[in-house]
Design a protein around this motif. Structure first.
Motif, mmCIF file in Angstrom:
data_model
loop_
_atom_site.group_PDB
_atom_site.id
_atom_site.type_symbol
_atom_site.label_atom_id
_atom_site.label_comp_id
_atom_site.label_asym_id
_atom_site.label_seq_id
_atom_site.Cartn_x
_atom_site.Cartn_y
_atom_site.Cartn_z
ATOM 1 N N PRO A 1 42.702 35.508 47.926
ATOM 2 C CA PRO A 1 43.119 35.302 49.321
ATOM 3 C C PRO A 1 42.695 36.433 50.249
ATOM 4 C CG PRO A 1 44.873 34.647 47.844
ATOM 5 C CD PRO A 1 43.808 35.268 46.986
ATOM 6 N N GLU A 2 42.611 37.651 49.736
ATOM 7 C CA GLU A 2 42.191 38.796 50.530
ATOM 8 C C GLU A 2 40.735 38.707 50.981
ATOM 9 O OE1 GLU A 2 45.773 39.622 48.334
ATOM 10 O OE2 GLU A 2 43.801 38.968 47.629
ATOM 11 N N ASP A 3 39.961 37.807 50.388
ATOM 12 C CA ASP A 3 38.579 37.598 50.797
ATOM 13 C C ASP A 3 38.459 36.715 52.031
ATOM 14 O OD1 ASP A 3 37.440 39.089 48.614
ATOM 15 O OD2 ASP A 3 37.806 37.360 47.316
ATOM 16 N N THR A 4 39.556 36.145 52.490
ATOM 17 C CA THR A 4 39.526 35.283 53.662
ATOM 18 C C THR A 4 39.052 36.063 54.881
ATOM 19 O OG1 THR A 4 41.270 33.822 52.836
ATOM 20 C CG2 THR A 4 40.929 33.879 55.218
ATOM 21 N N ALA A 5 37.984 35.592 55.514
ATOM 22 C CA ALA A 5 37.372 36.294 56.637
ATOM 23 C C ALA A 5 36.225 35.452 57.166
ATOM 24 C CB ALA A 5 36.842 37.667 56.205
#
Length: 115
Positions: free
Chosen positions: A88-92
């Motif tokens: 989820p931290e890759d969301t961008a």
């Protein structure tokens, strides 16, 4: 004119994979290192991977090392980013640009990773 067009983003579950493409035109592609950047909501745009022009030396930031792979096909004027084990931290929004000198910012491609 110089153009960089990102594509391949989408919605994927955590643990899934995507392959992004960066299609270049309007300049001598083989002369330039190309980097991938990303910008998450509320954060500054940050470079996290780069590939050199001729010998294809690669760099990865700690946050993506071991999960992402950058490559280039100079015959197609295209840089790729294979993203595995997405979090989820890759969301961008993901962008490409010159790795050492700025070329142009495209519209980017949205990557959303659900948990």
């Amino acid at each position: 004119e110089v153009q960089l067009v990102e594509s391949g983003g989408g919605l994927v579950q955590a643990g899934g994979s995507l392959r992004l493409s960066c299609a270049a035109s309007g300049f001598t592609f083989d002369d330039y290192a190309i980097s991938w950047f990303r910008q998450a909501p509320g954060k500054e745009r940050e470079g996290f991977s780069c590939i050199s022009s001729s010998d294809r030396i690669t760099y990865y930031g700690d946050s993506v090392k071991g999960r992402f792979t950058i490559s280039r096909d100079n015959g197609k004027n295209t840089v790729y980013l294979q993203m595995n084990s997405l979090e989820p931290e890759d969301t961008a929004v993901y962008y490409c640009n010159g790795g050492l000198v700025g070329l142009v910012w495209g519209q980017g491609t949205q990557v959303t990773v659900s948990s």
